[in-house]
Design a protein around this motif. Structure first.
Motif, PDB file in Angstrom:
ATOM      1  N   GLU A 177      -7.704 -10.229   4.430  1.00 25.22           N
ATOM      2  CA  GLU A 177      -7.335 -11.201   5.463  1.00 25.22           C
ATOM      3  C   GLU A 177      -6.642 -10.516   6.630  1.00 25.22           C
ATOM      4  O   GLU A 177      -6.902 -10.836   7.797  1.00 25.22           O
ATOM      5  CB  GLU A 177      -6.412 -12.262   4.859  1.00 25.22           C
ATOM      6  N   GLN A 178      -5.783  -9.552   6.318  1.00 29.09           N
ATOM      7  CA  GLN A 178      -4.988  -8.930   7.368  1.00 29.09           C
ATOM      8  C   GLN A 178      -4.425  -7.614   6.862  1.00 29.09           C
ATOM      9  O   GLN A 178      -4.115  -7.464   5.672  1.00 29.09           O
ATOM     10  CB  GLN A 178      -3.845  -9.875   7.772  1.00 29.09           C
ATOM     11  N   VAL A 179      -4.297  -6.652   7.762  1.00 32.80           N
ATOM     12  CA  VAL A 179      -3.602  -5.399   7.485  1.00 32.80           C
ATOM     13  C   VAL A 179      -2.407  -5.349   8.418  1.00 32.80           C
ATOM     14  O   VAL A 179      -2.572  -5.363   9.644  1.00 32.80           O
ATOM     15  CB  VAL A 179      -4.519  -4.179   7.710  1.00 32.80           C
ATOM     16  N   ASP A 180      -1.201  -5.310   7.855  1.00 33.41           N
ATOM     17  CA  ASP A 180      -0.003  -5.377   8.687  1.00 33.41           C
ATOM     18  C   ASP A 180       0.154  -4.177   9.601  1.00 33.41           C
ATOM     19  O   ASP A 180       0.618  -4.297  10.727  1.00 33.41           O
ATOM     20  CB  ASP A 180       1.247  -5.508   7.806  1.00 33.41           C
ATOM     21  N   GLU A 181      -0.210  -3.005   9.119  1.00 34.91           N
ATOM     22  CA  GLU A 181      -0.031  -1.805   9.916  1.00 34.91           C
ATOM     23  C   GLU A 181      -1.274  -0.954   9.785  1.00 34.91           C
ATOM     24  O   GLU A 181      -1.551  -0.394   8.720  1.00 34.91           O
ATOM     25  CB  GLU A 181       1.202  -1.023   9.448  1.00 34.91           C
ATOM     26  N   ALA A 182      -2.044  -0.847  10.855  1.00 32.48           N
ATOM     27  CA  ALA A 182      -3.279  -0.068  10.831  1.00 32.48           C
ATOM     28  C   ALA A 182      -3.055   1.246  11.538  1.00 32.48           C
ATOM     29  O   ALA A 182      -2.491   1.290  12.629  1.00 32.48           O
ATOM     30  CB  ALA A 182      -4.419  -0.835  11.502  1.00 32.48           C
ATOM     31  N   GLY A 183      -3.491   2.321  10.902  1.00 28.81           N
ATOM     32  CA  GLY A 183      -3.381   3.633  11.533  1.00 28.81           C
ATOM     33  C   GLY A 183      -4.385   3.775  12.652  1.00 28.81           C
ATOM     34  O   GLY A 183      -5.427   3.136  12.691  1.00 28.81           O
ATOM     35  N   ALA A 184      -4.073   4.621  13.611  1.00 24.14           N
ATOM     36  CA  ALA A 184      -4.966   4.825  14.750  1.00 24.14           C
ATOM     37  C   ALA A 184      -6.041   5.852  14.441  1.00 24.14           C
ATOM     38  O   ALA A 184      -6.992   5.996  15.187  1.00 24.14           O
ATOM     39  CB  ALA A 184      -4.162   5.272  15.965  1.00 24.14           C
ATOM     40  N   GLY A 185      -5.891   6.576  13.343  1.00 26.26           N
ATOM     41  CA  GLY A 185      -6.852   7.608  13.014  1.00 26.26           C
ATOM     42  C   GLY A 185      -7.845   7.142  11.977  1.00 26.26           C
ATOM     43  O   GLY A 185      -8.372   6.042  12.036  1.00 26.26           O
ATOM     44  N   LEU A 186      -8.096   8.012  10.987  1.00 19.30           N
ATOM     45  CA  LEU A 186      -9.096   7.716   9.973  1.00 19.30           C
ATOM     46  C   LEU A 186      -8.509   7.007   8.762  1.00 19.30           C
ATOM     47  O   LEU A 186      -9.239   6.642   7.857  1.00 19.30           O
ATOM     48  CB  LEU A 186      -9.783   9.011   9.522  1.00 19.30           C
ATOM     49  N   VAL A 189      -0.810  -1.269  -7.515  1.00 15.42           N
ATOM     50  CA  VAL A 189      -2.137  -1.850  -7.355  1.00 15.42           C
ATOM     51  C   VAL A 189      -2.852  -1.053  -6.267  1.00 15.42           C
ATOM     52  O   VAL A 189      -2.369  -0.935  -5.144  1.00 15.42           O
ATOM     53  CB  VAL A 189      -2.062  -3.338  -6.983  1.00 15.42           C
ATOM     54  N   THR A 190      -3.998  -0.507  -6.628  1.00 18.84           N
ATOM     55  CA  THR A 190      -4.752   0.332  -5.706  1.00 18.84           C
ATOM     56  C   THR A 190      -5.890  -0.465  -5.082  1.00 18.84           C
ATOM     57  O   THR A 190      -6.585  -1.226  -5.764  1.00 18.84           O
ATOM     58  CB  THR A 190      -5.328   1.562  -6.438  1.00 18.84           C
ATOM     59  N   VAL A 191      -6.050  -0.293  -3.792  1.00 19.44           N
ATOM     60  CA  VAL A 191      -7.096  -0.979  -3.040  1.00 19.44           C
ATOM     61  C   VAL A 191      -8.267  -0.008  -2.831  1.00 19.44           C
ATOM     62  O   VAL A 191      -8.092   1.069  -2.275  1.00 19.44           O
ATOM     63  CB  VAL A 191      -6.561  -1.476  -1.679  1.00 19.44           C
ATOM     64  N   VAL A 192      -9.441  -0.407  -3.299  1.00 21.62           N
ATOM     65  CA  VAL A 192     -10.622   0.454  -3.195  1.00 21.62           C
ATOM     66  C   VAL A 192     -11.673  -0.277  -2.356  1.00 21.62           C
ATOM     67  O   VAL A 192     -12.184  -1.334  -2.764  1.00 21.62           O
ATOM     68  CB  VAL A 192     -11.193   0.765  -4.589  1.00 21.62           C
ATOM     69  N   PRO A 193     -12.037   0.240  -1.183  1.00 21.60           N
ATOM     70  CA  PRO A 193     -13.055  -0.426  -0.374  1.00 21.60           C
ATOM     71  C   PRO A 193     -14.421  -0.351  -1.038  1.00 21.60           C
ATOM     72  O   PRO A 193     -14.773   0.666  -1.646  1.00 21.60           O
ATOM     73  CB  PRO A 193     -13.039   0.353   0.942  1.00 21.60           C
ATOM     74  N   GLN A 194     -15.164  -1.432  -0.955  1.00 22.70           N
ATOM     75  CA  GLN A 194     -16.518  -1.425  -1.503  1.00 22.70           C
ATOM     76  C   GLN A 194     -17.440  -0.641  -0.576  1.00 22.70           C
ATOM     77  O   GLN A 194     -17.159  -0.450   0.617  1.00 22.70           O
ATOM     78  CB  GLN A 194     -17.026  -2.859  -1.663  1.00 22.70           C
ATOM     79  N   ALA A 195     -18.524  -0.160  -1.131  1.00 23.88           N
ATOM     80  CA  ALA A 195     -19.468   0.630  -0.357  1.00 23.88           C
ATOM     81  C   ALA A 195     -19.957  -0.172   0.847  1.00 23.88           C
ATOM     82  O   ALA A 195     -20.373  -1.326   0.706  1.00 23.88           O
ATOM     83  CB  ALA A 195     -20.662   1.026  -1.226  1.00 23.88           C
ATOM     84  N   GLY A 196     -19.865   0.428   2.026  1.00 24.96           N
ATOM     85  CA  GLY A 196     -20.316  -0.240   3.232  1.00 24.96           C
ATOM     86  C   GLY A 196     -19.295  -1.157   3.855  1.00 24.96           C
ATOM     87  O   GLY A 196     -19.564  -1.719   4.907  1.00 24.96           O
ATOM     88  N   VAL A 249       0.861  -1.185   0.000  1.00 26.00           N
ATOM     89  CA  VAL A 249       0.000   0.000   0.000  1.00 26.00           C
ATOM     90  C   VAL A 249       0.896   1.234   0.000  1.00 26.00           C
ATOM     91  O   VAL A 249       1.622   1.476   0.962  1.00 26.00           O
ATOM     92  CB  VAL A 249      -0.927   0.004   1.228  1.00 26.00           C
ATOM     93  N   ASP A 250       0.875   1.996  -1.101  1.00 31.25           N
ATOM     94  CA  ASP A 250       1.728   3.176  -1.191  1.00 31.25           C
ATOM     95  C   ASP A 250       0.939   4.469  -1.037  1.00 31.25           C
ATOM     96  O   ASP A 250       1.435   5.548  -1.347  1.00 31.25           O
ATOM     97  CB  ASP A 250       2.498   3.184  -2.517  1.00 31.25           C
ATOM     98  N   GLN A 251      -0.307   4.352  -0.590  1.00 33.30           N
ATOM     99  CA  GLN A 251      -1.103   5.545  -0.347  1.00 33.30           C
ATOM    100  C   GLN A 251      -2.039   5.276   0.829  1.00 33.30           C
ATOM    101  O   GLN A 251      -2.319   4.136   1.175  1.00 33.30           O
ATOM    102  CB  GLN A 251      -1.921   5.914  -1.590  1.00 33.30           C
ATOM    103  N   ALA A 252      -2.478   6.357   1.456  1.00 30.98           N
ATOM    104  CA  ALA A 252      -3.336   6.214   2.626  1.00 30.98           C
ATOM    105  C   ALA A 252      -4.685   5.623   2.222  1.00 30.98           C
ATOM    106  O   ALA A 252      -5.211   5.914   1.153  1.00 30.98           O
ATOM    107  CB  ALA A 252      -3.531   7.570   3.297  1.00 30.98           C
ATOM    108  N   MET A 253      -5.215   4.773   3.095  1.00 27.42           N
ATOM    109  CA  MET A 253      -6.520   4.167   2.852  1.00 27.42           C
ATOM    110  C   MET A 253      -7.418   4.416   4.056  1.00 27.42           C
ATOM    111  O   MET A 253      -6.955   4.667   5.165  1.00 27.42           O
ATOM    112  CB  MET A 253      -6.383   2.661   2.637  1.00 27.42           C
ATOM    113  N   SER A 254      -8.704   4.319   3.818  1.00 27.65           N
ATOM    114  CA  SER A 254      -9.683   4.461   4.882  1.00 27.65           C
ATOM    115  C   SER A 254      -9.501   3.358   5.920  1.00 27.65           C
ATOM    116  O   SER A 254      -9.136   2.228   5.598  1.00 27.65           O
ATOM    117  CB  SER A 254     -11.102   4.401   4.305  1.00 27.65           C
ATOM    118  N   SER A 255      -9.762   3.685   7.199  1.00 33.12           N
ATOM    119  CA  SER A 255      -9.676   2.684   8.255  1.00 33.12           C
ATOM    120  C   SER A 255     -10.781   1.640   8.139  1.00 33.12           C
ATOM    121  O   SER A 255     -10.789   0.651   8.865  1.00 33.12           O
ATOM    122  CB  SER A 255      -9.755   3.358   9.626  1.00 33.12           C
ATOM    123  N   ARG A 256     -11.733   1.847   7.232  1.00 36.81           N
ATOM    124  CA  ARG A 256     -12.760   0.831   6.982  1.00 36.81           C
ATOM    125  C   ARG A 256     -12.158  -0.413   6.332  1.00 36.81           C
ATOM    126  O   ARG A 256     -12.771  -1.467   6.327  1.00 36.81           O
ATOM    127  CB  ARG A 256     -13.866   1.400   6.100  1.00 36.81           C
TER     128      ARG A 256
END
Length: 218
Positions: free
Chosen positions: A169-178, A208-215, A126-133
């Motif tokens: 399956e897993q996120v290696d490093e999750a941010g504490a914010g948004l 490769v960009t990760v896009v969360p699905q709605a909801g 992941v080379d860009q910030a993603m939503s905590s969702r």
């Protein structure tokens, strides 16, 4: 001819009811039935069964044992056999066949053999910030963004979808914010049929960009 008044009729005597009185018998039966019904209703309302719930999100292919479960007492009027009972022996070497959210009662249909899960875990940088969702159990789409070609006149290729609705399956490093911080690694479960196109996109220059699905993750 005598004109003396007629004697007044004697007052009817009240008799104490006896067990032979049908009205008393019916009354006793009604009271007994009411007490029994009330006792049954109270005992039924308080009757619970121990059932396993997920202690954290379970993802497809993950081994399910007592370390990943917790026991909850629930009142299930019918269909308790559909869930994993905590007072019964846990099946050995079973995996989750679908996502089971944290705290969700574990349905027997959600478990099975590893051979029944046709997905492979793929690491996506992941080379860009993603939503905590975007977290374990959420569904995301993967898009390929080719590297911009050299030269000012070269036209950049448009991003293209790789695969839709893969499970995180897993996120290696999750941010504490948004957001999830840059530099994290996302592990996603890719169906075997889609594996070649995803691995090819990860092997060539670009991202490769990760896009969360709605909801997702709500």
């Amino acid at each position: 001819m005598s004109t003396d008044p007629l004697p007044a009729p004697a007052a009817a005597r009240l008799r104490r009811p006896t067990w032979r009185d049908p009205r008393l018998v019916v009354g006793v039966v009604i009271v007994a039935a009411s007490v029994a019904l009330g006792s049954w209703a109270v005992s039924s309302a308080g009757r619970t069964v121990p059932v396993y719930a997920a202690d954290g999100t379970l993802t497809p292919g993950e081994t399910v044992d007592v370390a990943r479960l917790r026991t909850v007492d629930v009142r299930i009027d019918a269909g308790s056999e559909l869930y994993l009972r905590a007072d019964e022996e846990l099946p050995e070497q079973v995996v989750a066949l679908r996502v089971v959210d944290d705290g969700e009662l574990v349905a027997r249909s959600a478990l099975g053999d590893a051979a029944d899960v046709d997905v492979r875990s793929v690491s996506v940088p992941v080379d860009q910030a993603m939503s905590s969702r975007v977290k374990a159990g959420s569904a995301v789409d993967l898009w390929s963004t080719p590297e911009a070609p050299a030269g000012a006149d070269a036209a950049a290729e448009e991003p293209a979808p790789l695969v839709e609705g893969v499970v995180v399956e897993q996120v290696d490093e999750a941010g504490a914010g948004l957001v999830v911080a840059d530099g994290a690694t996302l592990h996603v479960l890719v169906p075997s049929d889609d594996l070649p196109v995803v691995l090819r996109a990860l092997a060539v220059p670009g991202s490769v960009t990760v896009v969360p699905q709605a909801g997702a993750g709500v």
